[in-house]
Design an enzyme around this catalytic site. Structure first.
Site, PDB file in Angstrom:
ATOM      1  N   CYS A 145       0.830  -1.210   0.000  1.00 39.08           N
ATOM      2  CA  CYS A 145       0.000   0.000   0.000  1.00 39.08           C
ATOM      3  C   CYS A 145       0.867   1.264   0.000  1.00 39.08           C
ATOM      4  CB  CYS A 145      -0.999  -0.032   1.155  1.00 39.08           C
ATOM      5  SG  CYS A 145      -2.319   1.196   0.966  1.00 39.08           S
ATOM      6  N   GLU A 200      -2.711  -8.822   3.647  1.00 39.35           N
ATOM      7  CA  GLU A 200      -3.047  -9.210   5.027  1.00 39.35           C
ATOM      8  C   GLU A 200      -4.541  -9.108   5.311  1.00 39.35           C
ATOM      9  OE1 GLU A 200      -2.604  -4.751   5.290  1.00 39.35           O
ATOM     10  OE2 GLU A 200      -1.732  -6.375   4.110  1.00 39.35           O
ATOM     11  N   HIS A 210      -3.961  -4.959  -0.042  1.00 37.36           N
ATOM     12  CA  HIS A 210      -3.580  -5.427   1.292  1.00 37.36           C
ATOM     13  C   HIS A 210      -3.676  -6.950   1.344  1.00 37.36           C
ATOM     14  CE1 HIS A 210      -3.325  -1.559   3.400  1.00 37.36           C
ATOM     15  NE2 HIS A 210      -4.246  -1.175   2.534  1.00 37.36           N
TER      16      HIS A 210
END
EC number: 4.3.2.10
Length: 195
Positions: free
Chosen positions: A77, A178, A176
């Site tokens: 990001c 995650e 992202h």
């Protein structure tokens, strides 16, 4: 294997740490130069504003350190945007690892920032080993990296842009991983296991 997450003035580090724990990796969160240099893998995540993040990196000498790393590095990001040459966000000179510019999404009627799921296409790297073309990833951003030769994934939102880039030992993703479920987990595993 030693995995380090670079600690700097940008949010979202804890969610990356927890995502790595879910795949059995205990990472160290640090801004210590020796710890970062000695890592086998380095992750450079971030959410926030480009100019204040760059100021922090420069104040801590992390800007030069990151550029000098020779092990695999993954930007996420804001981390991806800071690895580029320049950001339109407050006219910020960035790290220059990638020779691309970071631009504000044009106003076309679509909501800015882009928040939510979008697909990644034209996958070209072992970072995406076992990831299907058009897989959906989670994005939150108002600025994008222009489409370029370093792109290893592309996404369309108001226009086609680079949603992942690669050069030498440096990899970076706008989305992202995650927060992107099993597919994001697979991308993190690929980075840790070898790209």
């Amino acid at each position: 294997m030693k995995v380090v997450i670079i600690k700097y003035n940008a949010g979202n580090i804890r969610s990356v740490l927890f995502a790595l724990e879910r795949i059995g990796v205990n990472a160290i969160v640090t801004d210590d130069h020796d710890e970062i240099r000695s890592a086998d893998r380095v992750i450079f995540p971030g959410v926030g504003e480009a100019s204040s993040a760059m100021k922090y990196l420069k104040d801590k000498g992390l800007d030069k350190l990151i550029c000098s790393l020779t092990q695999p590095v993954l930007g996420i990001c804001l981390g991806m945007q800071l690895m580029c040459a320049h950001s339109e966000e407050n006219d910020t000179q960035c790290l220059g690892i990638f020779d691309q510019k970071v631009k504000l999404f044009p106003s076309t009627g679509l909501k800015i920032p882009q928040i939510g799921w979008n697909n990644i296409t034209n996958l070209k790297s072992d970072l995406f080993r076992g990831v299907a073309e058009n897989a959906y990833m989670y994005f939150v951003h108002s600025y994008y990296v222009e489409s370029c030769d370093n792109a290893i994934a592309r996404t369309d939102y108001t226009k086609e842009y680079s949603s992942a880039v690669h050069k030498n030992n440096f990899y970076a993703v706008q989305f992202h991983p995650e927060k992107s479920g099993e597919v994001g987990q697979k991308i993190l595993e690929n980075f840790i296991q070898g790209v």
